[in-house]
Motif scaffolding. Structure first.
Motif, short mmCIF file in Angstrom:
data_model
loop_
_atom_site.label_atom_id
_atom_site.label_comp_id
_atom_site.label_asym_id
_atom_site.label_seq_id
_atom_site.Cartn_x
_atom_site.Cartn_y
_atom_site.Cartn_z
N SER A 38 0.82 -1.19 -0.08
CA SER A 38 -0.07 -0.15 0.07
C SER A 38 0.97 1.14 0.12
CB SER A 38 -0.83 -0.03 1.08
OG SER A 38 0.08 0.19 2.24
N GLU A 39 0.21 2.50 0.08
CA GLU A 39 1.01 3.58 0.12
C GLU A 39 1.99 3.67 1.29
OE1 GLU A 39 0.28 8.38 -0.82
OE2 GLU A 39 -1.23 7.05 -1.17
N ASP A 43 5.68 5.10 1.28
CA ASP A 43 6.14 6.14 2.31
C ASP A 43 7.31 5.43 3.12
OD1 ASP A 43 4.06 7.83 1.56
OD2 ASP A 43 2.91 7.20 3.38
N LEU A 105 1.54 2.19 -7.53
CA LEU A 105 2.24 2.31 -6.46
C LEU A 105 3.70 2.58 -6.82
CD1 LEU A 105 0.99 -0.89 -4.27
CD2 LEU A 105 0.90 1.77 -3.85
N LYS A 108 3.58 6.33 -7.36
CA LYS A 108 3.60 7.13 -6.23
C LYS A 108 5.01 7.15 -5.64
CE LYS A 108 -1.13 6.18 -5.01
NZ LYS A 108 -2.22 6.59 -4.01
N LYS A 112 6.83 10.69 -4.66
CA LYS A 112 6.95 10.86 -3.34
C LYS A 112 8.54 11.47 -3.34
CE LYS A 112 3.53 9.01 -0.99
NZ LYS A 112 2.99 9.87 0.00
#
Length: 145
Positions: A38-39, A43, A105, A108, A112
């Motif tokens: 997942s996100e 992170d 993902l 993302k 990021k």
């Protein structure tokens, strides 16, 4: 999520014989995404990778990060990082996320890193890529979320 990171003097990616991206000194990241990632995993890995102290300081000790030395990243998607090889001789990729889960993902992750003002180059998601690199060290580290 798994990231195989390699400290490089240079690296490049080609698709169909055409160079699509390259970096000088920095990190080459092979990024594998699992079905339940997942996100939160994104992170964690971004923070861990950009702050990982694997570059030499002025005393020749690995004590500085990508951010400290303003290095570049080259991110390449690689589902084979989730190969299962316990049974037989043919790897299974059941743990690897399919493209509809993995690509957002992967994107993302790239976004990021860019938000941290780190220069990022990428491979082409899902493409048959040729990756060339000159290892620095060599330093190769596997980081999992």
């Amino acid at each position: 999520m798994r990231a195989l990171i390699q400290r490089v003097k240079s690296a490049e990616v080609s698709v169909a014989g055409e160079k699509i991206s390259s970096i000088k000194s920095g990190l080459l990241i092979f990024l594998g995404i699992k079905t339940d990632d997942s996100e939160k995993d994104v992170d964690y890995l971004v923070k861990k990778i950009v702050n990982c102290r694997i570059f030499d300081d002025s005393n020749g000790v690995m004590n500085e990060s990508l951010i400290d030395q303003e290095k570049e990243l080259l991110v390449v998607s690689q589902f084979t990082l989730y190969a299962e090889t316990k049974k037989g001789n043919r790897p299974s990729y059941q743990l690897a996320a399919k493209g509809d889960i993995a690509e957002p993902l992967y994107q993302k992750f790239i976004t990021k890193v860019k938000e941290m003002n780190i220069p990022v180059q990428t491979g082409e998601f899902g493409a048959d890529m040729a990756v060339s690199l000159i290892n620095d060290g060599p330093v190769t580290i596997l980081i999992e979320s």
